[in-house]
Scaffold this motif. Structure first.
Motif, PDB file in Angstrom:
ATOM      1  N   THR A  42       0.624  -1.243  -0.022  1.00 17.02           N
ATOM      2  CA  THR A  42      -0.655   0.074   0.197  1.00 17.02           C
ATOM      3  C   THR A  42       0.982   0.828   0.054  1.00 17.02           C
ATOM      4  N   ILE A  43       2.267   1.173   0.018  1.00 19.30           N
ATOM      5  CA  ILE A  43       3.343   2.504   0.399  1.00 19.30           C
ATOM      6  C   ILE A  43       3.091   2.499  -1.320  1.00 19.30           C
ATOM      7  N   ASN A  44       2.640   3.564  -1.295  1.00 17.75           N
ATOM      8  CA  ASN A  44       2.633   3.646  -3.544  1.00 17.75           C
ATOM      9  C   ASN A  44       3.007   4.695  -3.159  1.00 17.75           C
ATOM     10  N   PHE A  45       4.572   4.845  -4.506  1.00 24.48           N
ATOM     11  CA  PHE A  45       5.337   6.015  -4.750  1.00 24.48           C
ATOM     12  C   PHE A  45       5.209   5.394  -6.061  1.00 24.48           C
ATOM     13  N   GLN A  46       4.409   5.164  -6.718  1.00 24.34           N
ATOM     14  CA  GLN A  46       5.213   4.657  -8.331  1.00 24.34           C
ATOM     15  C   GLN A  46       5.952   6.639  -9.135  1.00 24.34           C
ATOM     16  N   PHE A 121       3.720  -3.488  16.330  1.00 22.89           N
ATOM     17  CA  PHE A 121       3.637  -2.372  15.186  1.00 22.89           C
ATOM     18  C   PHE A 121       3.112  -1.812  14.486  1.00 22.89           C
ATOM     19  N   GLN A 122       1.348  -2.368  15.003  1.00 20.46           N
ATOM     20  CA  GLN A 122       0.070  -1.138  14.568  1.00 20.46           C
ATOM     21  C   GLN A 122       0.744  -0.168  15.891  1.00 20.46           C
ATOM     22  N   ASN A 150      10.143  23.412   4.364  1.00 19.44           N
ATOM     23  CA  ASN A 150       9.521  23.957   3.542  1.00 19.44           C
ATOM     24  C   ASN A 150       8.215  22.041   2.558  1.00 19.44           C
ATOM     25  N   LEU A 151       8.883  21.460   3.613  1.00 24.73           N
ATOM     26  CA  LEU A 151       8.478  20.305   3.002  1.00 24.73           C
ATOM     27  C   LEU A 151       7.103  19.143   3.584  1.00 24.73           C
ATOM     28  N   GLN A 152       6.173  18.965   2.390  1.00 22.25           N
ATOM     29  CA  GLN A 152       4.713  18.548   2.358  1.00 22.25           C
ATOM     30  C   GLN A 152       4.739  17.145   3.178  1.00 22.25           C
ATOM     31  N   TYR A 153       4.770  17.398   4.395  1.00 26.76           N
ATOM     32  CA  TYR A 153       4.691  16.071   5.690  1.00 26.76           C
ATOM     33  C   TYR A 153       3.511  15.527   5.096  1.00 26.76           C
ATOM     34  N   HIS A 154       1.960  16.415   5.643  1.00 24.52           N
ATOM     35  CA  HIS A 154       1.401  15.209   5.231  1.00 24.52           C
ATOM     36  C   HIS A 154       1.007  14.506   4.158  1.00 24.52           C
ATOM     37  N   LYS A 155       2.021  14.160   3.435  1.00 20.27           N
ATOM     38  CA  LYS A 155       1.584  13.370   2.465  1.00 20.27           C
ATOM     39  C   LYS A 155       2.071  11.923   3.091  1.00 20.27           C
ATOM     40  N   TYR A 156       3.134  12.173   4.106  1.00 21.87           N
ATOM     41  CA  TYR A 156       4.101  11.103   4.654  1.00 21.87           C
ATOM     42  C   TYR A 156       3.101  10.192   5.899  1.00 21.87           C
ATOM     43  N   ALA A 161      -1.032   6.264   7.016  1.00 22.90           N
ATOM     44  CA  ALA A 161      -2.193   6.449   7.505  1.00 22.90           C
ATOM     45  C   ALA A 161      -3.171   4.830   7.098  1.00 22.90           C
ATOM     46  N   VAL A 162      -2.893   5.104   5.854  1.00 22.73           N
ATOM     47  CA  VAL A 162      -3.309   4.174   4.771  1.00 22.73           C
ATOM     48  C   VAL A 162      -2.267   2.950   5.549  1.00 22.73           C
ATOM     49  N   LEU A 163      -1.277   2.555   5.376  1.00 22.50           N
ATOM     50  CA  LEU A 163      -0.929   1.718   6.123  1.00 22.50           C
ATOM     51  C   LEU A 163      -1.555   0.512   7.368  1.00 22.50           C
TER      52      LEU A 163
END
Length: 299
Positions: A42-46, A121-122, A150-156, A161-163
């Motif tokens: 689910t960790i998708n960084f294509q 792990f959870q 200035n990094l957009q941390y919200h995407k990480y 959250a998805v994981l």
């Protein structure tokens, strides 16, 4: 494996039904290691991994050495900072998932030990999600070493959250057995009022037995049930323990057996009988070390 008709579970239920045995008590779990691997996907960084894979393949095909690779990375200018941070985050979370996967592959683990690893792990995921949301990459050392201004941390945060949600969903069947697993793993401290009524009396007797409680603290779960929980004294708890000790929490053992069988039964050994193959596989998979000198002396 868990198909209701054609898989192992389906075949077992059919067999149990033909023997007039209640199949409702059969514990059905998906392979924990495979579920963890599916969660990792689910960790998708294509947008980043596709480029990285192509670059690695190109480097390998041209025999570029490590020094040239370092020079290539040094030539990447500042406008690619976000891409490098994405890669750093991916490296860190992949390392965390790989560490979990390796621990799940440990030999002779019982279901309670693997369930504990998943729960831990959870909890870690919830911690990391909270920290990343507050722009704190404390447990992501590769990301931490990069310029994250200035990094957009919200995407990480979103990725974590998805994981976390994927772990919760995929290990739902394991969580459904959490109370029964707790009885098996911690009979000396489990809350008696929260467990099945048919075992409450036996658990109370065990918890009030100081000698037995000490033996539980001084031995592994497997050895405790094997040596100290007698079926004549604790019939319900003993049966409960045997059921959970028999759980196949992973298909890893089966896959290792198939791998060994493929190595043994190759095209140069096509004349093997089933009896020969069974004997060789028994030797190949047995943890018992043969005494070669003794065997030779008897010939």
């Amino acid at each position: 494996m868990s198909s209701q008709r054609n898989g192992v579970v389906g075949l077992l239920k059919t067999r149990m039904g033909s023997q007039n045995v209640d199949s409702g008590s059969l514990i059905v779990l998906h392979c924990i290691i495979h579920q963890e691997a599916l969660c990792a996907k689910t960790i998708n960084f294509q947008h980043m991994t596709n480029i990285f894979v192509k670059a690695v393949n190109f480097i390998r095909s041209r025999d570029l050495n490590h020094r040239e690779l370092q020079q290539l990375m040094a030539d990447i200018d500042a406008e690619n900072k976000e891409w490098k941070c994405d890669l750093a985050f991916l490296v860190d979370i992949t390392n965390h998932l790989s560490a979990l996967n390796l621990r799940l592959q440990g030999k002779d683990q019982l279901i309670n030990e693997m369930f504990s690893l998943i729960k831990v792990f959870q909890i870690k995921l919830r911690l990391w999600e909270s920290q990343i949301r507050n722009q704190n990459p404390a447990h992501f050392p590769t990301l931490k070493n990069h310029d994250t201004s200035n990094l957009q941390y919200h995407k990480y945060d979103d990725k974590l959250a998805v994981l976390r949600e994927e772990f919760s969903e995929r290990f739902g069947d394991l969580k459904n057995h959490s109370q029964a697993i707790e009885v098996f793993a911690s009979p000396s401290s489990v809350d008696v009022t929260a467990i099945s009524e048919d075992m409450q009396i036996e658990i109370i007797e065990l918890q009030c037995n100081d000698e037995l409680r000490k033996k539980f603290d001084d031995s592994s779960v497997y050895q405790f049930y094997k040596k100290h929980v007698l079926a004549t004294v604790y019939p319900k708890l003993s049966a409960h323990a045997r059921k959970f000790m028999a759980v196949f929490e992973s298909t890893n053992v089966c896959e290792q057996l198939f791998s060994k069988m493929n190595r043994v039964k190759n095209k140069y050994r096509s004349s093997f009988t089933d009896e020969h193959l069974e004997s060789i596989l028994r030797i190949a998979t047995s943890p018992i070390q043969p005494d070669i000198d003794e065997l030779v002396s008897q010939m």
